[in-house]
Write an enzyme that holds these catalytic residues in place. Structure first.
Site, PDB file in Angstrom:
ATOM      1  CB  SER A  50      -1.487  18.401  -3.652  1.00  0.00           C
ATOM      2  OG  SER A  50      -0.500  18.590  -2.649  1.00  0.00           O
ATOM      3  CG  ASP A 352      -5.837  19.635   3.563  1.00  0.00           C
ATOM      4  OD1 ASP A 352      -4.758  20.193   3.842  1.00  0.00           O
ATOM      5  OD2 ASP A 352      -6.043  19.027   2.495  1.00  0.00           O
ATOM      6  CG  HIS A 355      -2.818  20.517   0.675  1.00  0.00           C
ATOM      7  ND1 HIS A 355      -3.394  19.350   1.119  1.00  0.00           N
ATOM      8  CD2 HIS A 355      -1.871  20.154  -0.209  1.00  0.00           C
ATOM      9  CE1 HIS A 355      -2.841  18.315   0.501  1.00  0.00           C
ATOM     10  NE2 HIS A 355      -1.897  18.779  -0.307  1.00  0.00           N
TER      11      HIS A 355
END
Ligand SMILES: *[C@@H]1O[C@H](CO)[C@@H](O)[C@H](O)[C@H]1NC(C)=O
Ligand SMILES: *[C@@H]1O[C@H](CO)[C@@H](O)[C@H](O)[C@H]1NC(C)=O
Length: 396
Positions: A50, A352, A355
């Site tokens: 991610s 979040d 990240h």
């Protein structure tokens, strides 16, 4: 959840990527004006999770992708969710922009209109470097996409004939391609930590994670890659989710300067030191290949140590989350209805809970491209390549 199907999400996404080119050129121009283009790359090929995903996870999971497909993801830069786990761009976007290249399109958007000449991104959020069997054998429940590094390398092998055909064609393609290997490996630890494995056990996974990363690098070199950037993992002890889950009353657990959890950061350093030792070995094995270590750890630590220098007034609390001291709440994650979103994400390092924000990724990318956080100058590495006939004969 998302109202569209997988297929229409892909179509909309692809159209959006095409539409994006216009405003992007403007941005690229501004970015380059302040710093002359010294780069010689035509494309970026990326693998990982991610931290580097520019939309694969969202395309693949569609309605089931969860919060990343919804606001407030993407609110700062794209002004809509793109599948990036951020309020805006991620590190690879800043690298592409600095090199005057289009943003790197996600591989899983499979449409004929997809233009992969300038790069392709195989990174998928949640994935581990090691394959599912490794974790199943350790008694873990697999809750993440099974697109390990090996899968991503297979995808690349399948795609390669459409990127270059002849020996000399591939030689010139790879001499102007930057391969970004990760970040990868973070999830090989995130998932076991989340499933409450003991740190002593998780430490025993590190050599295997580094081994598979090395295998992937070797595979890409065999396919023709010439310049590879290999990032280490982030300081886990500064991540809002880890700070929340491993909160403790013991003062000695915390670094007094940053407030990060020391034993978790030491774990990240352990992975990064094994990775760097392995990269040294690979450099000796492949003296004509440029293997650059990207020090995400120190680049991030500089922000946590001197947040105000970079304009961050909340280095450890997430911008978007469900409350608590680090604004991270497992039962009310960013994107859930109970979340709160900070008024100015550019003052936060963490987006979040897991990240980083567009603002933090920009500083890390700048540290890699202009600062001292890459083991060799990334933008100029391709200029150092010499024509190398014996190498070619060995590879093909
Ligand atoms: C990875 O581990 C396997 C099995 O132990 C070994 O045979 C292989 O050489 C290792 N590969 C690398 C690149 O370290
Ligand atoms: C976490 O979220 C739940 C559900 O919204 C809420 O009941 C709980 O109080 C929150 N915890 C914290 C520490 O804010």
């Amino acid at each position: 959840m998302a109202s569209s199907t997988n297929k229409s999400t892909a179509t909309v996404f692809c159209k959006a990527m095409i539409l994006l080119q216009l405003p992007l050129f403007a941005t690229v121009f501004i970015f380059l004006k302040s710093r002359p283009a010294t780069t010689c790359y035509n494309s970026i090929i990326s693998f990982g999770d991610s931290i580097a995903d520019t939309g694969n996870y969202l395309v693949d999971f569609g309605e089931k992708a969860g919060p990343v497909g919804h606001p407030p993801y993407g609110k700062t830069y794209f002004r809509r969710p793109t599948g990036r786990f951020s309020d805006g761009r991620v590190i690879i976007d800043f690298i592409a922009q600095a090199m005057g290249l289009p943003l790197v399109p996600p591989y899983l958007v499979r449409t004929s209109k997809q233009d992969l000449r300038y790069g392709v991104n195989f990174a998928v959020a949640g994935v581990t470097a090691l394959d599912g069997k490794f974790f199943r054998d350790k008694g873990m429940v697999l809750t993440w996409p099974q697109y390990s590094l090996a899968t991503q390398i297979q995808w690349f092998k399948k795609l390669l004939p459409s990127l270059c055909s002849s020996k000399s064609d591939c030689e010139s393609f790879f001499s102007k391609s930057l391969v970004l290997m990760g970040e990868i490996g973070g999830n090989d630890y995130n998932h076991p930590f989340a499933q409450l494995k003991a740190i002593d056990e998780i430490r025993t996974y590190v050599p295997s994670v580094v081994n598979i990363t090395s295998w992937a690098i070797n595979s890409l070199i065999e396919l023709g890659a010439k310049t590879l950037v290999v990032p280490g993992i982030f300081p886990l002890g500064c991540v809002s989710a880890y700070l929340t889950v491993h909160q403790s009353g013991r003062r000695e657990d915390y670094d007094p300067q940053t407030g990060c959890i020391k034993w978790l950061n030491e774990f990240s350093e352990y992975h990064n030191s094994l990775l760097q030792t392995e990269l040294d070995r690979l450099r000796r094995l492949h003296p004509r290949i440029t293997i650059i270590y990207a020090n995400y750890y120190d680049a991030a630590m500089d922000i946590y140590r001197h947040p105000l220098k970079y304009g961050f007034d909340a280095p450890l609390a997430a911008c978007c989350g469900g409350g608590g001291p680090y604004n991270f709440n497992l039962t009310a994650m960013c994107g859930a209805r109970e979340d709160t979103v900070c008024s100015d994400p550019s003052k936060h390092v963490c987006w979040d809970g897991m990240h980083l924000t567009d603002a933090a990724y920009e500083i890390i990318a700048r540290g890699l491209l202009q600062g001292s956080y890459a083991s060799a100058p990334i933008t100029q590495a391709c200029l150092l390549l010499e024509p190398d006939v014996p190498q070619l004969q060995r590879v093909f």
